[in-house]
Write a protein that holds these residues in place. Structure first.
Motif, PDB file in Angstrom:
ATOM      1  N   ALA A 123      17.569  50.626  38.629  1.00 47.22           N
ATOM      2  CA  ALA A 123      17.558  50.093  40.102  1.00 47.22           C
ATOM      3  C   ALA A 123      17.628  51.065  41.167  1.00 47.22           C
ATOM      4  N   ALA A 124      18.421  52.124  40.830  1.00 50.12           N
ATOM      5  CA  ALA A 124      18.526  53.343  41.834  1.00 50.12           C
ATOM      6  C   ALA A 124      17.237  53.894  41.847  1.00 50.12           C
ATOM      7  N   ARG A 125      16.856  54.545  40.812  1.00 48.72           N
ATOM      8  CA  ARG A 125      15.599  55.331  40.425  1.00 48.72           C
ATOM      9  C   ARG A 125      14.311  54.540  41.037  1.00 48.72           C
ATOM     10  N   GLY A 126      14.380  53.128  40.959  1.00 48.46           N
ATOM     11  CA  GLY A 126      13.033  52.582  41.273  1.00 48.46           C
ATOM     12  C   GLY A 126      12.942  52.222  42.796  1.00 48.46           C
ATOM     13  N   GLY A 127      14.073  52.400  43.542  1.00 50.87           N
ATOM     14  CA  GLY A 127      14.160  52.112  45.026  1.00 50.87           C
ATOM     15  C   GLY A 127      13.937  50.774  45.493  1.00 50.87           C
ATOM     16  N   ALA A 128      13.866  49.895  44.609  1.00 48.13           N
ATOM     17  CA  ALA A 128      13.311  48.582  44.984  1.00 48.13           C
ATOM     18  C   ALA A 128      14.438  47.516  45.669  1.00 48.13           C
ATOM     19  N   ALA A 129      15.623  47.899  45.357  1.00 51.01           N
ATOM     20  CA  ALA A 129      16.742  47.199  45.747  1.00 51.01           C
ATOM     21  C   ALA A 129      16.754  46.919  47.383  1.00 51.01           C
ATOM     22  N   ARG A 130      16.943  45.580  47.425  1.00 50.89           N
ATOM     23  CA  ARG A 130      16.767  45.246  49.180  1.00 50.89           C
ATOM     24  C   ARG A 130      18.280  45.528  49.589  1.00 50.89           C
ATOM     25  N   ARG A 131      19.361  45.769  48.989  1.00 52.05           N
ATOM     26  CA  ARG A 131      20.875  45.767  49.575  1.00 52.05           C
ATOM     27  C   ARG A 131      21.327  47.161  48.754  1.00 52.05           C
ATOM     28  N   PRO A 132      22.448  47.537  49.656  1.00 52.89           N
ATOM     29  CA  PRO A 132      23.266  48.504  48.998  1.00 52.89           C
ATOM     30  C   PRO A 132      23.732  48.197  47.686  1.00 52.89           C
ATOM     31  N   LEU A 133      23.893  48.952  46.754  1.00 52.78           N
ATOM     32  CA  LEU A 133      24.502  48.735  45.219  1.00 52.78           C
ATOM     33  C   LEU A 133      25.883  49.616  45.213  1.00 52.78           C
ATOM     34  N   THR A 134      26.663  48.735  44.621  1.00 56.10           N
ATOM     35  CA  THR A 134      28.073  49.249  44.528  1.00 56.10           C
ATOM     36  C   THR A 134      28.542  48.820  42.886  1.00 56.10           C
ATOM     37  N   PHE A 135      28.909  49.947  42.349  1.00 54.52           N
ATOM     38  CA  PHE A 135      29.518  49.477  41.025  1.00 54.52           C
ATOM     39  C   PHE A 135      30.925  50.055  40.692  1.00 54.52           C
ATOM     40  N   LEU A 136      31.537  49.250  40.347  1.00 53.40           N
ATOM     41  CA  LEU A 136      33.080  49.552  40.311  1.00 53.40           C
ATOM     42  C   LEU A 136      33.366  49.574  38.850  1.00 53.40           C
ATOM     43  N   PHE A 137      33.991  50.586  38.198  1.00 57.98           N
ATOM     44  CA  PHE A 137      34.585  50.707  36.678  1.00 57.98           C
ATOM     45  C   PHE A 137      36.191  50.485  36.834  1.00 57.98           C
ATOM     46  N   THR A 138      36.702  49.927  36.343  1.00 65.46           N
ATOM     47  CA  THR A 138      38.232  49.819  36.248  1.00 65.46           C
ATOM     48  C   THR A 138      38.828  49.872  35.089  1.00 65.46           C
ATOM     49  N   SER A 139      40.254  50.109  35.041  1.00 70.80           N
ATOM     50  CA  SER A 139      40.868  50.638  33.958  1.00 70.80           C
ATOM     51  C   SER A 139      41.926  49.860  33.582  1.00 70.80           C
ATOM     52  N   ASP A 140      42.292  48.557  34.105  1.00 71.44           N
ATOM     53  CA  ASP A 140      43.337  47.585  33.709  1.00 71.44           C
ATOM     54  C   ASP A 140      43.016  46.151  33.684  1.00 71.44           C
ATOM     55  N   GLU A 141      42.053  45.905  33.353  1.00 74.87           N
ATOM     56  CA  GLU A 141      41.464  44.407  33.586  1.00 74.87           C
ATOM     57  C   GLU A 141      42.264  43.600  32.379  1.00 74.87           C
ATOM     58  N   GLU A 142      42.349  44.371  31.087  1.00 74.22           N
ATOM     59  CA  GLU A 142      43.079  43.499  30.086  1.00 74.22           C
ATOM     60  C   GLU A 142      44.476  43.202  30.269  1.00 74.22           C
ATOM     61  N   ILE A 143      45.259  43.834  31.144  1.00 74.53           N
ATOM     62  CA  ILE A 143      46.426  43.397  31.338  1.00 74.53           C
ATOM     63  C   ILE A 143      46.563  42.809  32.827  1.00 74.53           C
ATOM     64  N   GLY A 144      45.604  42.243  33.411  1.00 75.65           N
ATOM     65  CA  GLY A 144      45.559  41.466  34.846  1.00 75.65           C
ATOM     66  C   GLY A 144      45.383  42.110  35.816  1.00 75.65           C
ATOM     67  N   SER A 145      44.808  43.538  35.906  1.00 77.82           N
ATOM     68  CA  SER A 145      44.364  44.207  36.924  1.00 77.82           C
ATOM     69  C   SER A 145      45.371  44.401  37.950  1.00 77.82           C
ATOM     70  N   PRO A 146      46.668  44.915  37.289  1.00 79.17           N
ATOM     71  CA  PRO A 146      47.867  44.955  38.543  1.00 79.17           C
ATOM     72  C   PRO A 146      47.436  46.052  39.566  1.00 79.17           C
ATOM     73  N   THR A 147      46.705  47.158  39.021  1.00 74.07           N
ATOM     74  CA  THR A 147      46.631  48.453  40.152  1.00 74.07           C
ATOM     75  C   THR A 147      45.270  48.345  40.624  1.00 74.07           C
ATOM     76  N   THR A 148      44.344  47.610  40.291  1.00 81.15           N
ATOM     77  CA  THR A 148      42.917  47.527  40.695  1.00 81.15           C
ATOM     78  C   THR A 148      42.766  46.304  41.328  1.00 81.15           C
ATOM     79  N   ARG A 149      43.319  45.263  41.638  1.00 78.56           N
ATOM     80  CA  ARG A 149      43.158  44.062  42.354  1.00 78.56           C
ATOM     81  C   ARG A 149      42.761  44.273  43.616  1.00 78.56           C
ATOM     82  N   GLY A 150      43.819  45.168  44.295  1.00 81.74           N
ATOM     83  CA  GLY A 150      43.331  45.454  45.896  1.00 81.74           C
ATOM     84  C   GLY A 150      42.084  46.113  46.032  1.00 81.74           C
ATOM     85  N   LEU A 151      41.706  47.121  45.016  1.00 85.40           N
ATOM     86  CA  LEU A 151      40.352  47.472  45.077  1.00 85.40           C
ATOM     87  C   LEU A 151      39.003  46.603  44.858  1.00 85.40           C
TER      88      LEU A 151
END
Length: 374
Positions: A123-151
């Motif tokens: 999608a980024a290469r194609g340039g067709a997106a109508r909105r800004p695109l953000t992708f977040l990869f997190t590290s602790d979802e399997e234990i309830g996201s204690p350190t990444t919930r705020g982010l």
């Protein structure tokens, strides 16, 4: 027989699966982040790496699309898994059997994270997106996201919609609602005594914990969608000692915020019998994720897109018991569509697999959502 593109996808995803990344192994999780960062750098995608804390791994944010002040489309993936180190070698080696790709975390959720990354880059290469695109990869979802919930919540507040790459359900269905999750720890303290000569002087903490466990488990109410599970228990010091201590954990799942509050108050208010001290900690870990009208419209758009461009009938699961990071953004009122990851089965088991045939269409669906959502 897999197509050439499927074969390439399996090879690329297998390289991810070869990196074991249980939540508690920050080094392994960070090696996964390195793989994503290297691919994003090669594609010229802006990235921001956020150092982990409390012994957990880093997070990684990718940004692409038009540079405007418009709310972004936010994609959420986690790179931690539940499988301990050694699972790859001992119990769940990466392998292909017909249409199934096996490996630790392939279904939950490295498969979904990988295909979504490819869609994001396309999608980024194609340039067709109508909105800004953000992708977040997190590290602790399997234990309830204690350190990444705020982010997650901070990025969610600035998003027009959120797309979550947790695995598909029941033949490719997406998820439009999830139960809220509560986690609690209960400590019961009694009085130790010699089990033979001074038995009557003791107060058995394990026995009292057993009484409280029955009380907690009795809160389960299937018609209302409430479940309580005591999943861990430990206590005692020796076979010939009346136990002074016993501890157990409680998992709570609820449909509504009000039920979560009421059940949490009841668990936190557990009382011991005379001569026992009971201490309860914890609370609601993930708020309920209800199917709103806005979520319904987002799902309808995804379903129409899948039908028109991919010939797929994209079904939905309007309520599931498992939680995800989508609970946090949905609770903020941000339209959130979950279960957009890979199809397969066996999450958190030693027979976990993904369907190879699902990779290409779901990658394409994610790409088109990123390009066309208004």
């Amino acid at each position: 027989m897999p197509s050439p593109s499927d074969t390439e996808a399996v090879a690329a995803l297998s390289r991810w699966l070869a990196v074991e990344s249980p939540t508690t192994d920050a080094a392994g999780v960070n090696r996964m982040m390195d793989l994503v960062a290297a691919e994003a750098e090669g594609a010229g995608i802006a990235q921001e790496r956020i150092a982990g804390r409390d012994g957990l791994g880093d997070s990684l944010i990718l940004r692409a699309g038009p540079r405007t002040d418009a709310p972004a489309l936010l994609v959420l993936s986690h790179l931690d898994t539940v499988h301990p180190l050694g699972t790859l070698e001992r119990d769940l080696p990466v392998r292909v059997e017909d249409d199934r790709l096996y490996g630790p975390g392939v279904y939950d959720m490295k498969g979904g994270a990988w295909l979504a990354l490819q869609a994001f880059l396309a999608a980024a290469r194609g340039g067709a997106a109508r909105r800004p695109l953000t992708f977040l990869f997190t590290s602790d979802e399997e234990i309830g996201s204690p350190t990444t919930r705020g982010l997650i919540e901070d990025l969610g507040r600035g998003a027009a919609a959120v797309l979550v790459t947790e695995p598909a359900r029941e033949g490719g269905k997406v998820v439009t609602g999830r139960k809220g999750v509560g986690r609690f720890d209960v400590h019961v303290e009694g009085r130790p005594a010699h089990a033979g000569s001074r038995h009557a002087d003791g107060r058995n903490a394990i026995r009292e914990a057993a009484r409280l466990i029955l009380e907690v488990e009795g809160m389960t109410d299937y018609p209302r969608g409430i479940t309580t599970t005591v999943g861990l228990i430990a206590g005692g010091t020796a076979e010939n000692v009346v136990p002074q201590h016993c501890r157990f954990s409680v998992d709570l799942r609820v449909v509504t915020e009000a039920e979560g509050s009421a059940c949490a108050d009841r668990i936190l208010g557990l009382k011991g019998a005379a001569d026992f001290a009971v201490t309860v900690t914890g609370g609601m870990n993930r708020p309920p994720y209800g199917r709103t009208e806005a979520i319904g419209r987002l799902y309808a758009r995804a379903r129409a897109l899948a039908a028109a461009e991919l010939g797929l009938d994209l079904g939905e699961v309007p309520l599931t018991g498992g939680g995800s990071d989508g609970n946090f953004t949905a609770a903020l009122g941000i339209p959130t569509l979950d279960g957009l990851g890979i199809d397969g089965d066996g999450a958190h088991t030693l027979h976990e697999y993904a369907l190879i045939s699902s990779i290409a269409p779901r990658r394409r669906l994610m790409q088109r959502l990123l390009e066309t959502l208004p």
